[in-house]
Design an enzyme around this catalytic site. Structure first.
Site, PDB file in Angstrom:
ATOM      1  N   HIS A  64     -59.686  47.388 -28.467  1.00 43.77           N
ATOM      2  CA  HIS A  64     -60.573  48.067 -28.187  1.00 43.77           C
ATOM      3  C   HIS A  64     -62.035  47.132 -28.148  1.00 43.77           C
ATOM      4  O   HIS A  64     -62.353  46.586 -29.055  1.00 43.77           O
ATOM      5  CB  HIS A  64     -60.992  48.768 -29.838  1.00 43.77           C
ATOM      6  CG  HIS A  64     -59.849  49.922 -29.997  1.00 43.77           C
ATOM      7  ND1 HIS A  64     -59.792  51.178 -29.824  1.00 43.77           N
ATOM      8  CD2 HIS A  64     -58.805  49.697 -30.611  1.00 43.77           C
ATOM      9  CE1 HIS A  64     -58.800  51.669 -30.182  1.00 43.77           C
ATOM     10  NE2 HIS A  64     -58.058  50.692 -30.794  1.00 43.77           N
ATOM     11  N   ASN A 257     -55.595  52.163 -39.446  1.00 43.70           N
ATOM     12  CA  ASN A 257     -54.715  53.188 -39.121  1.00 43.70           C
ATOM     13  C   ASN A 257     -53.834  52.599 -37.965  1.00 43.70           C
ATOM     14  O   ASN A 257     -54.283  52.315 -36.909  1.00 43.70           O
ATOM     15  CB  ASN A 257     -55.395  54.382 -38.239  1.00 43.70           C
ATOM     16  CG  ASN A 257     -56.284  55.177 -39.436  1.00 43.70           C
ATOM     17  OD1 ASN A 257     -55.955  55.037 -40.575  1.00 43.70           O
ATOM     18  ND2 ASN A 257     -57.394  55.811 -38.985  1.00 43.70           N
ATOM     19  N   ASP A 284     -54.049  45.474 -31.677  1.00 42.47           N
ATOM     20  CA  ASP A 284     -54.995  46.681 -32.239  1.00 42.47           C
ATOM     21  C   ASP A 284     -56.175  46.029 -32.615  1.00 42.47           C
ATOM     22  O   ASP A 284     -56.853  46.523 -33.714  1.00 42.47           O
ATOM     23  CB  ASP A 284     -54.237  47.654 -33.132  1.00 42.47           C
ATOM     24  CG  ASP A 284     -55.022  48.980 -33.251  1.00 42.47           C
ATOM     25  OD1 ASP A 284     -55.926  49.177 -32.620  1.00 42.47           O
ATOM     26  OD2 ASP A 284     -54.688  49.643 -34.260  1.00 42.47           O
ATOM     27  N   HIS A 288     -65.567  46.400 -35.947  1.00 39.98           N
ATOM     28  CA  HIS A 288     -66.336  47.299 -36.800  1.00 39.98           C
ATOM     29  C   HIS A 288     -67.568  46.219 -37.397  1.00 39.98           C
ATOM     30  O   HIS A 288     -67.424  45.212 -37.552  1.00 39.98           O
ATOM     31  CB  HIS A 288     -65.698  48.064 -37.729  1.00 39.98           C
ATOM     32  CG  HIS A 288     -64.858  49.014 -37.360  1.00 39.98           C
ATOM     33  ND1 HIS A 288     -65.431  50.073 -36.702  1.00 39.98           N
ATOM     34  CD2 HIS A 288     -63.501  49.167 -37.331  1.00 39.98           C
ATOM     35  CE1 HIS A 288     -64.105  50.906 -36.265  1.00 39.98           C
ATOM     36  NE2 HIS A 288     -63.260  50.368 -36.742  1.00 39.98           N
ATOM     37  N   GLY A 299     -59.531  49.747 -39.424  1.00 38.58           N
ATOM     38  CA  GLY A 299     -59.079  48.655 -38.271  1.00 38.58           C
ATOM     39  C   GLY A 299     -59.661  47.422 -38.545  1.00 38.58           C
ATOM     40  O   GLY A 299     -60.492  46.914 -39.612  1.00 38.58           O
TER      41      GLY A 299
HETATM   42  O1  DOR Z   1     -57.402  51.222 -37.291  1.00 36.26           O
HETATM   43  C1  DOR Z   1     -57.669  51.840 -36.267  1.00 36.26           C
HETATM   44  N1  DOR Z   1     -58.799  51.620 -35.549  1.00 36.26           N
HETATM   45  N2  DOR Z   1     -56.773  52.416 -35.797  1.00 36.26           N
HETATM   46  C2  DOR Z   1     -56.851  53.092 -34.598  1.00 36.26           C
HETATM   47  O2  DOR Z   1     -55.896  53.428 -33.978  1.00 36.26           O
HETATM   48  C3  DOR Z   1     -58.319  53.036 -33.929  1.00 36.26           C
HETATM   49  C4  DOR Z   1     -59.000  51.983 -34.425  1.00 36.26           C
HETATM   50  C5  DOR Z   1     -60.543  51.924 -33.956  1.00 36.26           C
HETATM   51  O3  DOR Z   1     -60.649  52.285 -32.694  1.00 36.26           O
HETATM   52  O4  DOR Z   1     -61.244  51.506 -34.617  1.00 36.26           O
END
Ligand code: DOR
Length: 408
Positions: A64, A257, A284, A288, A299
């Site tokens: 991301h 997640n 993944d 943040h 995440g």
């Molecule tokens: O922990 C996660 N963060 N799992 C996800 O599937 C999405 C991700 C996020 O976009 O922050």
């Protein structure tokens, strides 16, 4: 793709990929590997490998970069720098940006901007349902050739009829459906059941639709068993696991997640890696801010720790060989993305990473190139670190000179 005709020779490296393990030179010309052998002549720049090991650069199926819309957490530039610092030269970007990426134009915008930064190759996923509304799938018809994978990662598609429609369109259009398997109605009650159930459902729907399916971040024994059963009957299913689901259990209190699971799950995932059921290790990478993490955002960032975590967890503990790890981090993800990467052989892209497999290092999240510093691995001592990353014959990260730009 860099297309100059300059050459780069990597001299004296211990070279490992899924089919070789030995000391050879590698010649890259015009961005492509042209020769692998002993004492190759050079007519251009050279990298002396010293005591480093040379692997095919890593390829991440799941990251991301939050661009557009949430660029205070990450953007294409900071994400690209984090990637090459971790040894990655190809990244598959998720679509849960603001706005959600659901059209050909939005995809092209990301690809153009990533190309002008020039550090990595990017595949930008489009969402399965338009704007991840869980309902609309008519945008799939006009995504164009640049999109190979669709996903509503971060959520799942709750309505089975809608998912079947999307998968049927994907089968016709040649798209792979990448599933974040989670029944969102159940996650608050039983997050294990929420994952297991949706893994089974998505596999069955993909079987009915006849589409290629990729299961993201498998974290439970039950979900992995479902993937194994589908593979055993010959269904076109691939799967990834994350470094954190292989290295940590719920004894580490960290919100992600899917969640960190039990030792039994971790042991089962590692066994699945050993036995060849797992296709790829994907980060993944989910940056943040500290405030959002404190408020419960799920995440962690992963690009700059993935290799060290995997080398330490899987190889130093004797579970798999380095050759198998390159399959999981380079060759298989490149295949799933349809890239000509992941092998050190003539005609493959000249994308390599020189790694230090001997010197322990301690994770310092404040030093990350990523804007995200959210990681439970902060302060951990690991073995295995990218020192020089090369993309298309150009050095894009070089920790020996602390210079992240081209040094030719
Ligand atoms: O922990 C996660 N963060 N799992 C996800 O599937 C999405 C991700 C996020 O976009 O922050």
């Amino acid at each position: 793709m860099v297309s100059d005709t300059k050459s780069l020779l990597i001299r004296g490296a211990h070279v490992v990929d899924s089919v070789q393990d030995g000391k050879v030179d590698i010649l890259i010309r015009g961005g492509v590997i042209t020769a692998v052998g002993r004492e190759l002549p050079s007519d251009g720049a050279a990298v002396e490998a010293g005591g480093l090991t040379c692997l095919p650069a890593f390829c991440d199926l799941h990251a991301h970069f939050r661009d557009p819309g949430v660029t205070h957490k990450e953007d294409l530039t900071s994400g690209s720098h984090a990637a090459v610092r971790g040894g990655y030269t190809a990244i598959n970007l998720m679509a849960n940006t603001k706005p959600v990426i659901s059209s050909r134009l939005q995809v092209q915008d990301v690809l153009d901007r990533a190309a002008s930064i020039g550090l990595i190759d990017v595949h930008q996923c489009a969402s399965i349902t338009r704007n991840m509304d869980g309902v609309t799938v008519d945008h799939l018809e006009s995504l164009g050739d640049a999109v190979r994978i669709i996903t509503d990662d971060g959520h799942d598609v709750m309505d089975a009829r809608v998912m079947l429609q999307a998968m049927t369109a994907a089968a016709r259009l040649g798209l792979t459906v990448m599933c974040h398997c989670e029944d969102m109605n159940l996650s608050g009650t039983d997050y294990r059941l929420a994952e297991d159930l949706m893994t089974h459902r998505n596999i069955e729907l993909a079987r009915a639709a006849g589409c290629r399916l990729h299961i993201a971040h498998v974290s439970t024994e039950g979900s992995m068993r479902a993937v194994i059963a589908a593979k055993e009957r010959g269904q076109a299913v691939t799967c990834e696991v994350t470094p954190h689901h292989l290295a940590l259990t719920s004894a580490t209190s960290y919100r992600v997640n899917p969640p960190l699971r039990t030792q039994q799950d971790v042991d089962f995932l590692i066994r699945a890696v050993e036995q060849g059921w797992v296709d790829a290790i994907a980060t993944d990478h989910a940056p943040h801010t500290a405030d959002d993490k404190a408020a419960g955002a799920p995440g962690m960032v992963g690009l700059e720790t993935a290799f060290g975590v995997c080398y330490t967890t899987l190889i130093r503990s004797g579970h798999i060989t380095l050759a198998r790890l390159t399959e999981l981090m380079s060759r298989n993800p490149a295949r799933i993305l349809g890239l000509n990467k992941g092998c050190i052989a003539p005609s493959y892209d000249g994308d390599l990473v020189l790694v230090d497999l001997n010197t322990p290092w301690t994770v310092d999240a404040t030093a990350f190139a990523s804007k995200g510093h959210n990681t439970p691995f902060d302060g951990r001592t690991l073995v295995g670190r990218a020192v020089i990353t090369i993309r298309a014959g150009r050095v894009v990260y070089d920790d020996t000179t602390s210079n992240q730009e081209e040094r030719q």
